[in-house]
Design a protein around this motif. Sequence first.
Motif, PDB file in Angstrom:
ATOM      1  N   ILE A 196      94.019  36.472  -0.749  1.00  0.00           N
ATOM      2  CA  ILE A 196      93.395  36.978  -0.365  1.00  0.00           C
ATOM      3  C   ILE A 196      93.476  38.388  -1.963  1.00  0.00           C
ATOM      4  O   ILE A 196      94.418  39.137  -1.327  1.00  0.00           O
ATOM      5  N   PRO A 197      92.461  38.756  -2.176  1.00  0.00           N
ATOM      6  CA  PRO A 197      92.440  40.072  -3.229  1.00  0.00           C
ATOM      7  C   PRO A 197      93.024  41.288  -3.000  1.00  0.00           C
ATOM      8  O   PRO A 197      93.699  41.869  -2.796  1.00  0.00           O
ATOM      9  N   SER A 198      92.179  41.301  -1.480  1.00  0.00           N
ATOM     10  CA  SER A 198      92.752  43.034  -0.881  1.00  0.00           C
ATOM     11  C   SER A 198      93.801  42.728  -0.198  1.00  0.00           C
ATOM     12  O   SER A 198      94.636  43.824  -0.506  1.00  0.00           O
ATOM     13  N   ASN A 199      94.579  41.466   0.729  1.00  0.00           N
ATOM     14  CA  ASN A 199      95.751  41.841   0.647  1.00  0.00           C
ATOM     15  C   ASN A 199      97.309  41.665  -0.433  1.00  0.00           C
ATOM     16  O   ASN A 199      98.268  42.283   0.129  1.00  0.00           O
ATOM     17  N   ALA A 200      96.279  40.654  -1.194  1.00  0.00           N
ATOM     18  CA  ALA A 200      97.575  40.329  -2.399  1.00  0.00           C
ATOM     19  C   ALA A 200      97.182  42.159  -3.381  1.00  0.00           C
ATOM     20  O   ALA A 200      98.882  42.335  -3.983  1.00  0.00           O
ATOM     21  N   LYS A 201      96.684  42.930  -3.222  1.00  0.00           N
ATOM     22  CA  LYS A 201      96.652  44.576  -3.662  1.00  0.00           C
ATOM     23  C   LYS A 201      97.902  45.205  -2.456  1.00  0.00           C
ATOM     24  O   LYS A 201      98.425  46.431  -3.450  1.00  0.00           O
ATOM     25  N   ILE A 202      97.741  45.092  -1.268  1.00  0.00           N
ATOM     26  CA  ILE A 202      98.160  45.769  -0.585  1.00  0.00           C
ATOM     27  C   ILE A 202      99.583  45.516  -0.872  1.00  0.00           C
ATOM     28  O   ILE A 202     100.303  46.310  -0.767  1.00  0.00           O
ATOM     29  N   VAL A 203     100.026  43.631  -0.698  1.00  0.00           N
ATOM     30  CA  VAL A 203     101.312  43.547  -0.724  1.00  0.00           C
ATOM     31  C   VAL A 203     101.702  44.242  -2.267  1.00  0.00           C
ATOM     32  O   VAL A 203     103.224  44.417  -2.200  1.00  0.00           O
ATOM     33  N   GLU A 204     101.068  44.114  -3.030  1.00  0.00           N
ATOM     34  CA  GLU A 204     101.694  44.629  -4.211  1.00  0.00           C
ATOM     35  C   GLU A 204     101.746  45.703  -4.828  1.00  0.00           C
ATOM     36  O   GLU A 204     103.200  46.546  -5.639  1.00  0.00           O
ATOM     37  N   GLU A 205     101.357  46.300  -3.641  1.00  0.00           N
ATOM     38  CA  GLU A 205     101.395  48.156  -4.426  1.00  0.00           C
ATOM     39  C   GLU A 205     102.825  48.780  -3.453  1.00  0.00           C
ATOM     40  O   GLU A 205     103.568  49.317  -3.561  1.00  0.00           O
ATOM     41  N   ALA A 206     103.525  47.948  -2.011  1.00  0.00           N
ATOM     42  CA  ALA A 206     104.165  48.345  -1.236  1.00  0.00           C
ATOM     43  C   ALA A 206     104.864  47.907  -1.889  1.00  0.00           C
ATOM     44  O   ALA A 206     106.381  47.699  -2.055  1.00  0.00           O
ATOM     45  N   LEU A 207     105.168  46.396  -2.293  1.00  0.00           N
ATOM     46  CA  LEU A 207     106.443  45.953  -3.591  1.00  0.00           C
ATOM     47  C   LEU A 207     106.851  46.870  -4.740  1.00  0.00           C
ATOM     48  O   LEU A 207     108.086  46.982  -4.626  1.00  0.00           O
ATOM     49  N   LYS A 208     106.295  47.282  -5.127  1.00  0.00           N
ATOM     50  CA  LYS A 208     106.066  48.471  -6.538  1.00  0.00           C
ATOM     51  C   LYS A 208     107.068  49.410  -5.473  1.00  0.00           C
ATOM     52  O   LYS A 208     108.282  50.073  -5.953  1.00  0.00           O
ATOM     53  N   GLU A 209     106.604  49.725  -4.915  1.00  0.00           N
ATOM     54  CA  GLU A 209     107.079  51.220  -3.791  1.00  0.00           C
ATOM     55  C   GLU A 209     108.272  50.871  -3.735  1.00  0.00           C
ATOM     56  O   GLU A 209     109.546  52.338  -3.465  1.00  0.00           O
ATOM     57  N   VAL A 210     108.704  49.448  -2.850  1.00  0.00           N
ATOM     58  CA  VAL A 210     109.725  50.017  -2.311  1.00  0.00           C
ATOM     59  C   VAL A 210     111.219  49.184  -3.224  1.00  0.00           C
ATOM     60  O   VAL A 210     112.333  49.452  -3.834  1.00  0.00           O
ATOM     61  N   TYR A 211     111.055  48.222  -4.214  1.00  0.00           N
ATOM     62  CA  TYR A 211     111.765  48.038  -4.842  1.00  0.00           C
ATOM     63  C   TYR A 211     111.817  47.805  -5.770  1.00  0.00           C
ATOM     64  O   TYR A 211     112.067  47.109  -7.360  1.00  0.00           O
ATOM     65  N   GLY A 212     110.479  48.275  -6.804  1.00  0.00           N
ATOM     66  CA  GLY A 212     110.628  49.014  -8.192  1.00  0.00           C
ATOM     67  C   GLY A 212     108.910  48.248  -9.016  1.00  0.00           C
ATOM     68  O   GLY A 212     108.536  47.426  -8.305  1.00  0.00           O
ATOM     69  N   PRO A 213     109.190  48.626 -10.072  1.00  0.00           N
ATOM     70  CA  PRO A 213     107.898  48.566 -10.906  1.00  0.00           C
ATOM     71  C   PRO A 213     108.227  47.191 -11.343  1.00  0.00           C
ATOM     72  O   PRO A 213     106.308  46.678 -11.869  1.00  0.00           O
ATOM     73  N   GLU A 214     109.212  46.835 -11.409  1.00  0.00           N
ATOM     74  CA  GLU A 214     108.949  45.501 -12.254  1.00  0.00           C
ATOM     75  C   GLU A 214     109.262  44.270 -11.279  1.00  0.00           C
ATOM     76  O   GLU A 214     109.538  42.925 -11.613  1.00  0.00           O
ATOM     77  N   ALA A 215     109.092  44.517  -9.598  1.00  0.00           N
ATOM     78  CA  ALA A 215     109.152  43.505  -8.930  1.00  0.00           C
ATOM     79  C   ALA A 215     107.819  43.186  -8.517  1.00  0.00           C
ATOM     80  O   ALA A 215     107.113  43.116  -9.051  1.00  0.00           O
ATOM     81  N   LYS A 216     108.561  41.390  -8.421  1.00  0.00           N
ATOM     82  CA  LYS A 216     107.291  40.330  -7.974  1.00  0.00           C
ATOM     83  C   LYS A 216     107.942  39.668  -6.742  1.00  0.00           C
ATOM     84  O   LYS A 216     108.784  39.258  -6.420  1.00  0.00           O
ATOM     85  N   ILE A 217     106.833  39.438  -6.333  1.00  0.00           N
ATOM     86  CA  ILE A 217     106.824  37.818  -5.318  1.00  0.00           C
ATOM     87  C   ILE A 217     106.819  36.724  -4.893  1.00  0.00           C
ATOM     88  O   ILE A 217     105.726  36.920  -6.285  1.00  0.00           O
ATOM     89  N   SER A 218     107.297  36.478  -4.365  1.00  0.00           N
ATOM     90  CA  SER A 218     106.978  34.884  -4.759  1.00  0.00           C
ATOM     91  C   SER A 218     106.888  33.837  -3.433  1.00  0.00           C
ATOM     92  O   SER A 218     107.324  33.991  -2.751  1.00  0.00           O
ATOM     93  N   TYR A 219     106.346  33.104  -3.774  1.00  0.00           N
ATOM     94  CA  TYR A 219     105.835  32.038  -1.902  1.00  0.00           C
ATOM     95  C   TYR A 219     106.388  30.586  -2.153  1.00  0.00           C
ATOM     96  O   TYR A 219     105.268  30.079  -2.691  1.00  0.00           O
ATOM     97  N   VAL A 220     107.133  30.413  -1.543  1.00  0.00           N
ATOM     98  CA  VAL A 220     107.023  28.424  -1.603  1.00  0.00           C
ATOM     99  C   VAL A 220     107.680  28.380  -0.771  1.00  0.00           C
ATOM    100  O   VAL A 220     106.813  28.937   0.922  1.00  0.00           O
ATOM    101  N   ASP A 221     107.329  26.326  -0.329  1.00  0.00           N
ATOM    102  CA  ASP A 221     106.797  25.655   0.535  1.00  0.00           C
ATOM    103  C   ASP A 221     108.469  25.118   0.939  1.00  0.00           C
ATOM    104  O   ASP A 221     109.740  25.365   0.071  1.00  0.00           O
ATOM    105  N   ALA A 222     108.275  25.284   2.384  1.00  0.00           N
ATOM    106  CA  ALA A 222     109.606  25.163   3.001  1.00  0.00           C
ATOM    107  C   ALA A 222     109.889  23.316   2.370  1.00  0.00           C
ATOM    108  O   ALA A 222     109.321  22.416   2.695  1.00  0.00           O
ATOM    109  N   PRO A 223     111.077  23.505   2.215  1.00  0.00           N
ATOM    110  CA  PRO A 223     111.844  21.866   2.022  1.00  0.00           C
ATOM    111  C   PRO A 223     110.952  20.361   3.187  1.00  0.00           C
ATOM    112  O   PRO A 223     110.357  21.049   4.567  1.00  0.00           O
TER     113      PRO A 223
END
Length: 555
Positions: free
Chosen positions: A502-529
Amino acid sequence: MAYVALYRKYRPRRFADMVGQEHITRVLKRQIETGQTAHAYLFCGARGTGKTSAAKILARAMNCLNPVDGEPCGTCAVCAMGDEALSTDILEIDAASNNGVDEIRDLRDKINFAPTVCRYKVYIIDEVHMLSTGAFNALLKTLEEPPAHAKFILATTEAGKIPATILSRCQRFDFKRIPQPLIEGYLKTVLDDLGVQYEERAVAAIAAAAEGGMRDALSILDQCVALGGELRYQGVVETIGTLDQSAMDRLVEDLRDGRVDRALAQVEEAYLAGKDLSLVLRDLMSAFCSRMTTAAEKKQPLEFYLRAIDLLSQGETAMRFSQRPRTALLAAIARIALVSRDDSVDGLVARVARLEDMIHRGWTVSASDQTDEPLWTEKAPSDAPEVPFGDPPVDAPPWDQEPPLPSDLPPWEEKEPARAVQEKKPALREEAKPVSSGQASRPEPSSGKESDRYQRFLELIRSRSVPAYHTLRFGTLMDDRENSVIIEFDKKGHVMAQALRIPSNAKIVEEALKEVYGPEAKISYVDAPEGAGEELPPLVEKAKSAFGADVIITD
């Protein structure tokens, strides 16, 4: 599979599918497009005009992940869920059976809990005018300043019974009765979809009996279709319980020409045939109104029709409170026909109007009008215009089909097919194997302990959005080395991963990710086997630890 009534099977799923309420759907779609939805709505109107359907569509549109032109997309995770799956976030309350203060207090206590799946928690309160005064007072403060994640949609057929303090806190939308031509066109669409042959007069009779309510029209149609075969006018008339058009025309003519014996005989015949006398009176009043409109267009006298409608209105009131409604109707019929015996001012005016009408129709009237016998020698053919039927609307898609599964969401990472038993991987690897484009590798978690950086990342999200934090906790951290964070969701947490997009949640996650892991950080969601997270038998667990192999669940 259990039979589903037509009014449920053909309930609208989009604003575009609603009939005759364009003045409302246009505004609601615009609010969804701009994101300017109100915290409280009030839908008013007669029964069967689409209030509850519009409320459900609005609730889904507000929670849709990818709304299209103000409409629910029908393909996202929220749209693909059924009403039962969304019942925790989209709550429909019947105020007629939950009208006390205790029920509203319980609602007020639970409204502060955040939604579990959707963006908003929507409360649809049907027949809200049935709430008690204390319940309205208990709802007042919550309705004025609800939490940011809560929306209210109130629906009622009697807006006059709602306190002004509630009305002033809602955006009010008045649903109008659906015109008869639109109902006829929609019924023809339904009959075509069902593959049932029909007569035009039969469809028109059903639309007229519905009195502007689409649900009533579909309910009557459902009953008539159950007879089987072609939908015929006579079968519809017998099902509804009223007079057919030819009998109604004869009754109106007898009343207008003063043939009281024949008029009373027709009503008595209808009563013995089991017709509903209240429906007979209603249809007779509608027939007089139609002829009055035609006379007004032709500049003819209206006094006789006005007097007849007034007497029928009095008869309707008498029938409602009388223990013998048949007697009340017969008395009203006799008063209309015996206009020549009425010496009141209204009766004299009606007598003059009737004589003028006879002359206009080409009848030869005698010099005296003191008897109840017919006063004509010749009658011109009737030239009453037929009421045209409306064209059917464009065929709408069948609403009994389930929406398709999501297809426009970002692709989920697929796991490479596993073999029956894989050899134990060495603890140290000199070089990682390359991963094919479009897929993300699924590293095995080294331990159950999360890194300090990931803990800071979660706490930062928690300080900004508690729902987003709890949604992330449904997943398992697989890797957060360098600038990449991979979170795995099992089968039960699949919906939670969609909620993070959801855009509102994705924005919050992206901002927190860049503050902690750096501006080039990316997050991925994968399915469990397949089979991940399931408990294994103790013997299998011992074998797994002894041989160091992966367990593959097969059919």
